[in-house]
Design an enzyme around this catalytic site. Sequence first.
Site, PDB file in Angstrom:
ATOM      1  N   ARG A 239     -88.387 -35.171  -2.380  1.00  0.00           N
ATOM      2  CA  ARG A 239     -89.463 -36.159  -2.408  1.00  0.00           C
ATOM      3  C   ARG A 239     -89.947 -36.530  -1.004  1.00  0.00           C
ATOM      4  O   ARG A 239     -90.994 -37.152  -0.868  1.00  0.00           O
ATOM      5  CB  ARG A 239     -89.016 -37.427  -3.156  1.00  0.00           C
ATOM      6  CG  ARG A 239     -89.039 -37.261  -4.682  1.00  0.00           C
ATOM      7  CD  ARG A 239     -88.847 -38.576  -5.404  1.00  0.00           C
ATOM      8  NE  ARG A 239     -87.517 -39.125  -5.205  1.00  0.00           N
ATOM      9  CZ  ARG A 239     -86.457 -38.807  -5.962  1.00  0.00           C
ATOM     10  NH1 ARG A 239     -86.583 -37.934  -6.952  1.00  0.00           N
ATOM     11  NH2 ARG A 239     -85.283 -39.352  -5.711  1.00  0.00           N
ATOM     12  N   ASP A 260     -75.081 -17.920  14.577  1.00  0.00           N
ATOM     13  CA  ASP A 260     -73.722 -17.669  15.054  1.00  0.00           C
ATOM     14  C   ASP A 260     -72.661 -17.862  13.979  1.00  0.00           C
ATOM     15  O   ASP A 260     -71.457 -17.731  14.254  1.00  0.00           O
ATOM     16  CB  ASP A 260     -73.405 -18.568  16.252  1.00  0.00           C
ATOM     17  CG  ASP A 260     -73.400 -20.060  15.913  1.00  0.00           C
ATOM     18  OD1 ASP A 260     -73.786 -20.431  14.795  1.00  0.00           O
ATOM     19  OD2 ASP A 260     -73.010 -20.854  16.798  1.00  0.00           O
ATOM     20  N   HIS A 262     -71.859 -20.644  12.640  1.00  0.00           N
ATOM     21  CA  HIS A 262     -71.333 -22.009  12.732  1.00  0.00           C
ATOM     22  C   HIS A 262     -72.435 -23.051  12.574  1.00  0.00           C
ATOM     23  O   HIS A 262     -72.237 -24.052  11.879  1.00  0.00           O
ATOM     24  CB  HIS A 262     -70.626 -22.226  14.080  1.00  0.00           C
ATOM     25  CG  HIS A 262     -69.537 -21.258  14.363  1.00  0.00           C
ATOM     26  ND1 HIS A 262     -68.373 -21.202  13.631  1.00  0.00           N
ATOM     27  CD2 HIS A 262     -69.448 -20.267  15.296  1.00  0.00           C
ATOM     28  CE1 HIS A 262     -67.604 -20.238  14.096  1.00  0.00           C
ATOM     29  NE2 HIS A 262     -68.229 -19.654  15.105  1.00  0.00           N
ATOM     30  N   HIS A 263     -73.570 -22.836  13.203  1.00  0.00           N
ATOM     31  CA  HIS A 263     -74.638 -23.838  13.201  1.00  0.00           C
ATOM     32  C   HIS A 263     -75.406 -23.893  11.882  1.00  0.00           C
ATOM     33  O   HIS A 263     -75.866 -24.971  11.487  1.00  0.00           O
ATOM     34  CB  HIS A 263     -75.616 -23.572  14.344  1.00  0.00           C
ATOM     35  CG  HIS A 263     -75.154 -24.073  15.667  1.00  0.00           C
ATOM     36  ND1 HIS A 263     -74.193 -23.423  16.411  1.00  0.00           N
ATOM     37  CD2 HIS A 263     -75.511 -25.176  16.389  1.00  0.00           C
ATOM     38  CE1 HIS A 263     -73.979 -24.102  17.532  1.00  0.00           C
ATOM     39  NE2 HIS A 263     -74.764 -25.171  17.549  1.00  0.00           N
ATOM     40  N   ASP A 286     -78.802 -20.944  22.426  1.00  0.00           N
ATOM     41  CA  ASP A 286     -78.426 -22.326  22.750  1.00  0.00           C
ATOM     42  C   ASP A 286     -77.080 -22.333  23.470  1.00  0.00           C
ATOM     43  O   ASP A 286     -76.305 -23.282  23.373  1.00  0.00           O
ATOM     44  CB  ASP A 286     -78.375 -23.191  21.484  1.00  0.00           C
ATOM     45  CG  ASP A 286     -78.420 -24.692  21.781  1.00  0.00           C
ATOM     46  OD1 ASP A 286     -78.736 -25.062  22.929  1.00  0.00           O
ATOM     47  OD2 ASP A 286     -78.114 -25.485  20.871  1.00  0.00           O
ATOM     48  N   LEU A 320     -71.355 -30.433  17.349  1.00  0.00           N
ATOM     49  CA  LEU A 320     -71.558 -29.139  17.976  1.00  0.00           C
ATOM     50  C   LEU A 320     -72.296 -29.328  19.291  1.00  0.00           C
ATOM     51  O   LEU A 320     -73.262 -30.102  19.369  1.00  0.00           O
ATOM     52  CB  LEU A 320     -72.352 -28.213  17.055  1.00  0.00           C
ATOM     53  CG  LEU A 320     -71.575 -27.615  15.866  1.00  0.00           C
ATOM     54  CD1 LEU A 320     -72.538 -26.993  14.864  1.00  0.00           C
ATOM     55  CD2 LEU A 320     -70.561 -26.581  16.342  1.00  0.00           C
TER      56      LEU A 320
END
Length: 397
Positions: A239, A260, A262-263, A286, A320
């Site tokens: 919504r 990777d 993980h992200h 990154d 992270l």
Amino acid sequence: MSSSTSTSMSPLVLKNVKLVTPQGVLDEGWIRLADDRIEALGHGPIAASSGEGEIIDGAGGWVLPGFIDVHVHGGAGHDFMDADEEGLRAITKFHASHGTTGILATSLTASRDELTSVLDRVSQFMSTPMPYAQVLGVHFEGPFVSDQWKGAQNPDYILPPQPDWLEEWVSRYPGVIRIQTLAPEVDGALDYIERLDSHGIVPSCGHTDATYDQIIAAADRGLRHAVHTFNAMRPYHHREPGTVGAVLTDDRIIAEVIADGHHVHAAGIELLRRAKGPERVILVTDAMAAAGMPDGDYHLGELPVTMTCGVARLTNSGNLAGSTLTMIGALRHMVREIGVPIADASRMASGNPARQLGIDNVTGSIEVGKQADILLLSDQLEIERVWIGGQELELEY
């Protein structure tokens, strides 16, 4: 973009390779490099005019354009926020050894003086011969972001957009800032986005609590990039589609992703790929200073970071903190774990970032006349050799 490593070179032919071009993969391909450019390419028997000079048998491996990483904070123990010339060389050497031929030095949220110092050091480095990955400019990630979605950004320096800072920066360091990431919902952001666009700087959203409507309004004013999609932004709800919903559905916005494992969950990356198509996704690392280093304690800007099993997190909060990813690692993840065709993954790692930076007429793809930023990979997608501007890097791969 022009490689400062380039000099006159003898012709070089790579043969017996799978050549990844914008038109598709050429099996039994060959490519001829001369004087820092791609002079000819084809498949099957090598053209007679391309038989001069050194010939390298690629043994059925892959030839891809060099990777362009538009979001990377550091590596090999160094951070772009404070790296001197030695540190800049170490960062660019590390990432070049993993296939990156062009790079944007990415900042963190910091003080005006610290950000100006980044511009000063990077611009000086760009004016000298760069033997490794070519620094193409700076990506300012912050400081005009949302405290609610700060992630690993230092909250002490978050503030609304400051147009006078930008005007000083572009006056003193013309052409050095290539991307700036901000939260489009904060006061003054829409006017600031227009100002970025007028200076030829790519306006980007990230670390943002923007609603769907606010992102669309920002895109109307020039927003066309999203950093590390899904991470540190208002999520999707059916919504109120949020930042994520707008990024996924607005074709004006090119979306980064940190592939990777993980992200972003594999299903999230697949959703992004299906929504945006292969031409609107950009792979980024990154990467922070701990990339290429052993587990232990590090810093991301002023914030302490602990890396365990290759995953970097803020020591105090557990958020992270960037990644330890390389571009070849991101490409392999897309191919092996997500099932993306190599040609599409290559476009996400090279062609799309080149187009976003406006340098796709020079680099980012395997085409005659383009700069010879070339990777030779094994059939298993391991880096074997790297050329930047036609010059092979003397690195231990």
